[in-house]
Design a protein around this motif. Structure first.
Motif, PDB file in Angstrom:
ATOM      1  N   TRP A  80      -4.621   6.211  -2.879  1.00 10.61           N
ATOM      2  CA  TRP A  80      -4.327   7.392  -2.068  1.00 10.61           C
ATOM      3  C   TRP A  80      -2.885   7.401  -1.560  1.00 10.61           C
ATOM      4  N   GLY A  81      -1.943   7.042  -2.437  1.00  9.20           N
ATOM      5  CA  GLY A  81      -0.531   7.101  -2.107  1.00  9.20           C
ATOM      6  C   GLY A  81       0.015   5.882  -1.393  1.00  9.20           C
ATOM      7  N   ASN A  82      -0.834   4.910  -1.068  1.00  6.88           N
ATOM      8  CA  ASN A  82      -0.404   3.717  -0.333  1.00  6.88           C
ATOM      9  C   ASN A  82      -0.324   2.525  -1.290  1.00  6.88           C
ATOM     10  N   ALA A  83       0.870   2.287  -1.831  1.00  6.57           N
ATOM     11  CA  ALA A  83       1.057   1.226  -2.828  1.00  6.57           C
ATOM     12  C   ALA A  83       0.694  -0.155  -2.311  1.00  6.57           C
ATOM     13  N   SER A  84       0.756  -0.369  -1.014  1.00  9.44           N
ATOM     14  CA  SER A  84       0.474  -1.702  -0.467  1.00  9.44           C
ATOM     15  C   SER A  84      -0.997  -1.896  -0.083  1.00  9.44           C
ATOM     16  N   ASP A  85      -1.841  -0.889  -0.279  1.00  9.55           N
ATOM     17  CA  ASP A  85      -3.263  -1.008   0.057  1.00  9.55           C
ATOM     18  C   ASP A  85      -3.923  -2.028  -0.866  1.00  9.55           C
ATOM     19  N   PRO A  86      -4.528  -3.094  -0.341  1.00  7.57           N
ATOM     20  CA  PRO A  86      -5.175  -4.088  -1.197  1.00  7.57           C
ATOM     21  C   PRO A  86      -6.466  -3.571  -1.839  1.00  7.57           C
ATOM     22  N   THR A  87      -7.044  -2.515  -1.266  1.00  6.48           N
ATOM     23  CA  THR A  87      -8.215  -1.911  -1.895  1.00  6.48           C
ATOM     24  C   THR A  87      -7.722  -0.849  -2.876  1.00  6.48           C
ATOM     25  N   ASN A  88      -8.493  -0.632  -3.935  1.00  5.22           N
ATOM     26  CA  ASN A  88      -8.035   0.302  -4.957  1.00  5.22           C
ATOM     27  C   ASN A  88      -9.112   1.278  -5.420  1.00  5.22           C
ATOM     28  N   ALA A  89     -10.209   1.347  -4.675  1.00  2.29           N
ATOM     29  CA  ALA A  89     -11.288   2.271  -5.051  1.00  2.29           C
ATOM     30  C   ALA A  89     -12.196   2.474  -3.834  1.00  2.29           C
ATOM     31  N   GLN A  90     -13.157   3.386  -4.002  1.00  6.67           N
ATOM     32  CA  GLN A  90     -14.090   3.628  -2.899  1.00  6.67           C
ATOM     33  C   GLN A  90     -15.368   4.275  -3.400  1.00  6.67           C
ATOM     34  N   PHE A  91     -16.418   4.072  -2.611  1.00  9.54           N
ATOM     35  CA  PHE A  91     -17.702   4.748  -2.789  1.00  9.54           C
ATOM     36  C   PHE A  91     -17.794   5.761  -1.662  1.00  9.54           C
ATOM     37  N   VAL A  92     -18.245   6.997  -1.973  1.00 12.02           N
ATOM     38  CA  VAL A  92     -18.248   8.060  -0.967  1.00 12.02           C
ATOM     39  C   VAL A  92     -19.469   8.950  -1.110  1.00 12.02           C
ATOM     40  N   VAL A  93     -20.024   9.344   0.028  1.00  9.10           N
ATOM     41  CA  VAL A  93     -20.968  10.454   0.112  1.00  9.10           C
ATOM     42  C   VAL A  93     -20.276  11.469   1.008  1.00  9.10           C
TER      43      VAL A  93
END
Length: 181
Positions: A80-93
């Protein structure tokens, strides 16, 4: 299909983000019929953990009727535009802003990568072997009921921002399967 979505000689679906002239173009494929309750499984023949920070790979159900938040259940690979985010995916409802409706994950570099969710009248669970966490069971109140939701996969740019690294990309989907509940 559009120019950014094609099937190769091995039957694998390719979705691309590409620059055409001065504009970036994206790829999307929508199933032609509603599938409803069951297990939705996507297997990738390319990595999904190393996408450009402005790219989003979406695997989801969607109903054009806005009732029940468009019956949208998502697995999304993006920083989501944050190159330094260690997470790279998500589960969503959906709606994602509701507490408990979104969990960020770190998808590993394994290929093939398998991402899936099982949606039934009594529950919803998401699975991503090779990720951390590997699975999530949704316990909130926004699990959509069965309806006219279609399986959709898209590869797009977050808020229309160009890729941070200035390069296009593609993902390769080995298969999509649906097993009715």
């Amino acid at each position: 299909m559009n120019k950014n979505a094609w099937v190769d000689g091995f039957g694998r679906l390719h979705l691309a983000i590409a620059k055409v002239g001065r504009h970036w173009t994206v790829g999307e494929v929508v199933n032609t019929r509603s599938l409803g309750y069951g297990t939705y499984t996507w297997v990738f023949a390319s990595r999904v953990d190393n996408l450009d920070p402005n790219m989003v790979l979406g695997l989801f159900t969607y109903d054009s009727d806005p009732a029940f938040n468009n019956r949208e259940i998502d697995i999304e690979a993006s920083r989501w535009g944050n190159a330094s985010d260690p997470t790279n995916a998500q589960f969503v409802v959906q709606p994602s802003a509701t507490a408990g409706n979104l969990v960020r994950i770190t998808q590993g570099s394994s290929v093939p990568a398998t991402l899936s969710f099982t949606w039934t009248a009594s529950g919803l669970s998401v699975s991503a072997p090779g990720a951390s966490p590997v699975s999530w069971t949704y316990t909130g109140s926004n699990r959509p009921p069965n309806g006219a939701a279609f399986a959709d996969i898209n590869f797009w740019l977050n808020s229309g921002h160009a890729p941070l690294h200035g390069l296009g990309a593609q993902v390769i989907i080995e298969s999509f399967t649906f097993t009715p509940a």
